[in-house]
Design an enzyme around this catalytic site. Structure first.
Site, PDB file in Angstrom:
ATOM      1  N   HIS A 282       4.779   0.137  -0.621  1.00  0.00           N
ATOM      2  CA  HIS A 282       5.676  -0.652   0.217  1.00  0.00           C
ATOM      3  C   HIS A 282       4.833  -1.746   0.846  1.00  0.00           C
ATOM      4  O   HIS A 282       3.612  -1.644   0.903  1.00  0.00           O
ATOM      5  CB  HIS A 282       6.351   0.226   1.294  1.00  0.00           C
TER       6      HIS A 282
ATOM      7  N   HIS B  91       0.850  -1.182   0.000  1.00  0.00           N
ATOM      8  CA  HIS B  91       0.000   0.000   0.000  1.00  0.00           C
ATOM      9  C   HIS B  91       0.884   1.230   0.000  1.00  0.00           C
ATOM     10  O   HIS B  91       2.099   1.139   0.131  1.00  0.00           O
ATOM     11  CB  HIS B  91      -0.944   0.009   1.198  1.00  0.00           C
TER      12      HIS B  91
ATOM     13  N   GLU C 230       0.805  -4.720  11.913  1.00  0.00           N
ATOM     14  CA  GLU C 230       1.544  -4.288  10.737  1.00  0.00           C
ATOM     15  C   GLU C 230       2.988  -4.784  10.824  1.00  0.00           C
ATOM     16  O   GLU C 230       3.590  -5.151   9.821  1.00  0.00           O
ATOM     17  CB  GLU C 230       1.502  -2.767  10.615  1.00  0.00           C
TER      18      GLU C 230
ATOM     19  N   ASP D  93      -4.566 -10.798   0.295  1.00  0.00           N
ATOM     20  CA  ASP D  93      -3.228 -11.386   0.315  1.00  0.00           C
ATOM     21  C   ASP D  93      -2.530 -11.184  -1.029  1.00  0.00           C
ATOM     22  O   ASP D  93      -3.095 -11.477  -2.089  1.00  0.00           O
ATOM     23  CB  ASP D  93      -3.313 -12.872   0.636  1.00  0.00           C
ATOM     24  N   HIS D  94      -1.302 -10.673  -0.963  1.00  0.00           N
ATOM     25  CA  HIS D  94      -0.480 -10.379  -2.142  1.00  0.00           C
ATOM     26  C   HIS D  94      -1.191  -9.425  -3.102  1.00  0.00           C
ATOM     27  O   HIS D  94      -1.173  -9.613  -4.314  1.00  0.00           O
ATOM     28  CB  HIS D  94      -0.034 -11.667  -2.841  1.00  0.00           C
TER      29      HIS D  94
ATOM     30  N   HIS E 115       3.941  -5.074   3.701  1.00  0.00           N
ATOM     31  CA  HIS E 115       3.958  -5.560   5.077  1.00  0.00           C
ATOM     32  C   HIS E 115       3.535  -7.020   5.081  1.00  0.00           C
ATOM     33  O   HIS E 115       2.747  -7.455   4.251  1.00  0.00           O
ATOM     34  CB  HIS E 115       2.991  -4.780   5.969  1.00  0.00           C
TER      35      HIS E 115
ATOM     36  N   CYS F 158       6.353   6.588   3.127  1.00  0.00           N
ATOM     37  CA  CYS F 158       5.102   5.836   2.942  1.00  0.00           C
ATOM     38  C   CYS F 158       4.248   6.418   1.820  1.00  0.00           C
ATOM     39  O   CYS F 158       3.237   5.831   1.443  1.00  0.00           O
ATOM     40  CB  CYS F 158       4.306   5.793   4.240  1.00  0.00           C
TER      41      CYS F 158
END
Length: 135
Positions: free
Chosen positions: A39, A14, A124, A79-80, A41, A33
């Protein structure tokens, strides 16, 4: 009251950007950010359901149902994924950890088969998490 918690891990990317602000203001507020390439997590999600133990099953809810709801509503969707682009809710709000937790709640609340959704905790990083208990 019994509290049952299921855990799931997912990875997503995100970036933080408010289109109502200037590029300079976004950079000042969000720093690295604000990179439009994003980037990532490795999130850890904990979903807690509160309820009473059913005398026939000895459980608050069927844990397979909770696992399936998390997989369908969160894992398959997030996810991903690049959250800003691939999750419609994040087209208009910043996908901060706080807002992701709220979105997870919205996706799961109506899918709980017994008991009630009590808490969404989203890590996170191992050192940083948010908790959401609904409105």
């Amino acid at each position: 009251m019994i509290y049952v918690t299921r855990r799931a891990d997912f990875s997503a990317s995100h970036f933080y950007h408010n289109p109502q602000l200037s590029a300079e203001e976004n950079q000042r507020l969000f720093g690295k950010c604000n990179n439009p390439h994003g980037h990532g997590h490795n999130y850890c999600l904990e979903v807690t359901v509160a309820g009473v133990v059913d005398s026939a099953t000895g459980m608050v809810l069927d844990l397979k149902d909770l696992k399936k709801a998390i997989e369908t509503e969160v894992m398959d969707a997030m996810d991903h994924r690049f959250l800003n682009e691939e999750i419609p809710a994040f087209h208009t709000i910043i996908p901060s950890t706080e807002n992701i937790a709220i979105e997870v709640w919205k996706r799961l609340e109506s899918k709980i088969s017994a008991g009630r959704l009590y808490r969404v905790r989203l890590y996170e990083t191992p050192e940083l998490y948010v908790e959401y208990y609904g409105e």
